[in-house]
Design an enzyme around this catalytic site. Sequence first.
Site, mmCIF file in Angstrom:
data_model
loop_
_atom_site.group_PDB
_atom_site.id
_atom_site.type_symbol
_atom_site.label_atom_id
_atom_site.label_comp_id
_atom_site.label_asym_id
_atom_site.label_seq_id
_atom_site.Cartn_x
_atom_site.Cartn_y
_atom_site.Cartn_z
ATOM 1 N N ARG A 173 38.422 35.373 17.829
ATOM 2 C CA ARG A 173 39.546 36.196 18.252
ATOM 3 C C ARG A 173 40.525 36.345 17.086
ATOM 4 N NH1 ARG A 173 37.069 37.970 21.836
ATOM 5 N NH2 ARG A 173 37.501 37.914 24.054
ATOM 6 N N HIS A 202 35.384 44.893 16.563
ATOM 7 C CA HIS A 202 35.177 44.061 17.764
ATOM 8 C C HIS A 202 33.920 44.517 18.523
ATOM 9 C CE1 HIS A 202 37.331 41.371 20.902
ATOM 10 N NE2 HIS A 202 36.017 41.356 21.109
HETATM 11 P P1 NDP Z 1 32.213 28.600 24.946
HETATM 12 O O1 NDP Z 1 33.298 28.280 25.901
HETATM 13 O O2 NDP Z 1 30.810 28.421 25.391
HETATM 14 O O3 NDP Z 1 32.392 27.741 23.606
HETATM 15 C C1 NDP Z 1 33.627 27.503 23.027
HETATM 16 C C2 NDP Z 1 33.440 26.452 21.933
HETATM 17 O O4 NDP Z 1 34.677 26.268 21.259
HETATM 18 C C3 NDP Z 1 33.024 25.093 22.500
HETATM 19 O O5 NDP Z 1 32.090 24.497 21.648
HETATM 20 C C4 NDP Z 1 34.330 24.297 22.469
HETATM 21 O O6 NDP Z 1 34.161 22.899 22.339
HETATM 22 C C5 NDP Z 1 34.959 24.874 21.214
HETATM 23 N N1 NDP Z 1 36.403 24.663 21.234
HETATM 24 C C6 NDP Z 1 37.334 25.185 22.062
HETATM 25 N N2 NDP Z 1 38.556 24.753 21.754
HETATM 26 C C7 NDP Z 1 38.409 23.920 20.699
HETATM 27 C C8 NDP Z 1 39.310 23.146 19.921
HETATM 28 N N3 NDP Z 1 40.620 23.143 20.164
HETATM 29 N N4 NDP Z 1 38.796 22.402 18.932
HETATM 30 C C9 NDP Z 1 37.483 22.393 18.667
HETATM 31 N N5 NDP Z 1 36.567 23.109 19.368
HETATM 32 C C10 NDP Z 1 37.034 23.859 20.369
HETATM 33 O O7 NDP Z 1 32.466 30.091 24.465
HETATM 34 P P2 NDP Z 1 31.408 31.147 23.889
HETATM 35 O O8 NDP Z 1 30.586 30.487 22.863
HETATM 36 O O9 NDP Z 1 30.719 31.842 24.981
HETATM 37 O O10 NDP Z 1 32.409 32.216 23.233
HETATM 38 C C11 NDP Z 1 33.288 31.846 22.216
HETATM 39 C C12 NDP Z 1 34.296 32.950 21.919
HETATM 40 O O11 NDP Z 1 33.673 34.013 21.234
HETATM 41 C C13 NDP Z 1 34.928 33.631 23.130
HETATM 42 O O12 NDP Z 1 35.949 32.847 23.699
HETATM 43 C C14 NDP Z 1 35.457 34.912 22.523
HETATM 44 O O13 NDP Z 1 36.769 34.691 22.019
HETATM 45 C C15 NDP Z 1 34.504 35.163 21.366
HETATM 46 N N6 NDP Z 1 33.674 36.333 21.610
HETATM 47 C C16 NDP Z 1 33.768 37.392 20.756
HETATM 48 C C17 NDP Z 1 32.983 38.502 20.918
HETATM 49 C C18 NDP Z 1 33.015 39.609 19.935
HETATM 50 O O14 NDP Z 1 32.396 40.659 20.194
HETATM 51 N N7 NDP Z 1 33.669 39.470 18.803
HETATM 52 C C19 NDP Z 1 32.042 38.592 22.035
HETATM 53 C C20 NDP Z 1 32.003 37.421 22.862
HETATM 54 C C21 NDP Z 1 32.806 36.349 22.650
HETATM 55 P P3 NDP Z 1 33.392 22.050 23.472
HETATM 56 O O15 NDP Z 1 31.956 22.530 23.442
HETATM 57 O O16 NDP Z 1 33.492 20.673 23.033
HETATM 58 O O17 NDP Z 1 34.082 22.392 24.765
HETATM 59 C C1 OXD Z 2 34.015 38.912 24.728
HETATM 60 C C2 OXD Z 2 34.345 39.898 23.746
HETATM 61 O O1 OXD Z 2 34.779 37.971 24.900
HETATM 62 O O2 OXD Z 2 33.838 40.998 23.790
HETATM 63 O O3 OXD Z 2 32.938 39.025 25.361
HETATM 64 O O4 OXD Z 2 35.117 39.626 22.831
#
Ligand code: NDP
Ligand code: OXD
Length: 315
Positions: free
Chosen positions: A230, A278
Site C-alpha cells: 500500500r 495499482h
Molecule cells: P495477509 O493478511 O495474508 O498477510 C499479511 C502479512 O503481513 C502477514 O504475513 C503478516 O504477519 C504481515 N504483517 C502484518 N503486519 C505486520 C507488522 N506490523 N510487522 C510484520 N509483519 C506484519 O495479506 P495478503 O498477503 O493477502 O495481502 C497483503 C497486502 O497486499 C494487502 O493487505 C494489500 O495491502 C496488498 N495487496 C495489493 C494488491 C495490489 O494490486 N497492489 C492486491 C492485493 C493485495 P503474520 O503472518 O505474522 O500475521
Molecule cells: C487488494 C488490492 O487489496 O487490489 O486486493 O489492492
Amino acid sequence: MSAFLIVTPTWDATPWAKAMKAARPELDIRIWPETGRVEDITYAAAWLPPADVLKGLPKLKVIFSLGAGVDAILSDKTLPRGVPIVRVNDDDLTMRMSEYIVLQVLMHHRQQRRLDENQRNKIWDQFPTHAAKDMSVGIMGLGVLGQDAARKLAMMGFKVRGWSRGAKQIESVSSFAGHEQLDAFLGDTDILVCLLPATAETDGLINSALIAKLSRKGPFGAPILINAGRGRQQNEDDILACLNAGTLHAASLDVFRKEPLPKESALWRHPRVTVTPHIAADSDPAAICAYLARQIENFEKDGALQNIVDMRHGY
Ligand code: NDP
Ligand code: OXD
C-alpha cells in the site's frame, strides 16, 4: 429475502453484479446507491466504500472486501459493530500478484530497462549478468501473497527471506519475525519486496532510515525496492532522495500515497522508477464472486466464514 449489496464507487459494478448472479442466482443483487429496502440487505461486498454506507444496513450479517487489503473499509469509523469483515484469499488474485513480483524481480535482476535503452540506441553491449543465487530477495509480509511469491522466487534460485509478525516455516525461505528481527532481515536483502497490509504499524515504514539498513553487497551495489502493498507504507520523498543519492538503485511501485499518482509526481519520470497503476493483482469478478458464493454457502449452512479480518491487528 436475502439481498446482496455491491458498493464499488470507483469501479463499474455491472460485471460484479453479473458474476454474483451467476454464482448465486437466488440472491437479490443490488448496486449502491440503489439500495432499495435496506432491511433486506444481509451481505455487502465493497471496494473503497464511502464512509457511513455500511452503517445504514441494519440487517447486515457479513461485509466482504472485494480486495485482499481491507484498510479502506476499516477507515470507516462508523462500521456496524460485530459484523464480520471477510477479505479476499483467492488463487486467481494470488497468482496475479506472484506474476507481478516475479516480473519485477526479474526485470531488475536481468537489467531489462538497460537492455531496452540499448535497443532503442542500437547498442550491442554484452554487459555481465548475475546468477539468481547471488541475489537476495526479502519479502516484508509473508501472508497469503508473500508466501506464494516467496516460494516461486525460491524455485527460481533466488535467496529468499521473509519478515512477518509471527515466524514462518517455508521451505527454502529464511523467516524473520517482529521488530527485533527487522534489521537482521534488511541487512542481507538486495531486493526488498513489500506485501504488507496498511495498518498503523506499517504506516511510513519504507523511508530513508529503512533503506539505509538494506544490503549494499548485491550485484548493483545498492538495493532495489518493489512495493505492491500500500502507498501509505512508503515515504515517496525519501525514496526519490535515496534514488538520487544512489543509496537506492531502482524501484518498482504499484501503490502510492495518492492514487491515481498525481501527474506532477517526480516518480513518473525518474529513469530508475517503474510506475504501475495499482494493477499488480486485479480482482477478477468471476473468480472473486465464486469465492464469495462459497463463503455464503458455508455461512448459511453452519455460520462458518474464512479469512475474517482480525480487528485487533487491522488485517
Ligand atoms: P495477509 O493478511 O495474508 O498477510 C499479511 C502479512 O503481513 C502477514 O504475513 C503478516 O504477519 C504481515 N504483517 C502484518 N503486519 C505486520 C507488522 N506490523 N510487522 C510484520 N509483519 C506484519 O495479506 P495478503 O498477503 O493477502 O495481502 C497483503 C497486502 O497486499 C494487502 O493487505 C494489500 O495491502 C496488498 N495487496 C495489493 C494488491 C495490489 O494490486 N497492489 C492486491 C492485493 C493485495 P503474520 O503472518 O505474522 O500475521
Ligand atoms: C487488494 C488490492 O487489496 O487490489 O486486493 O489492492
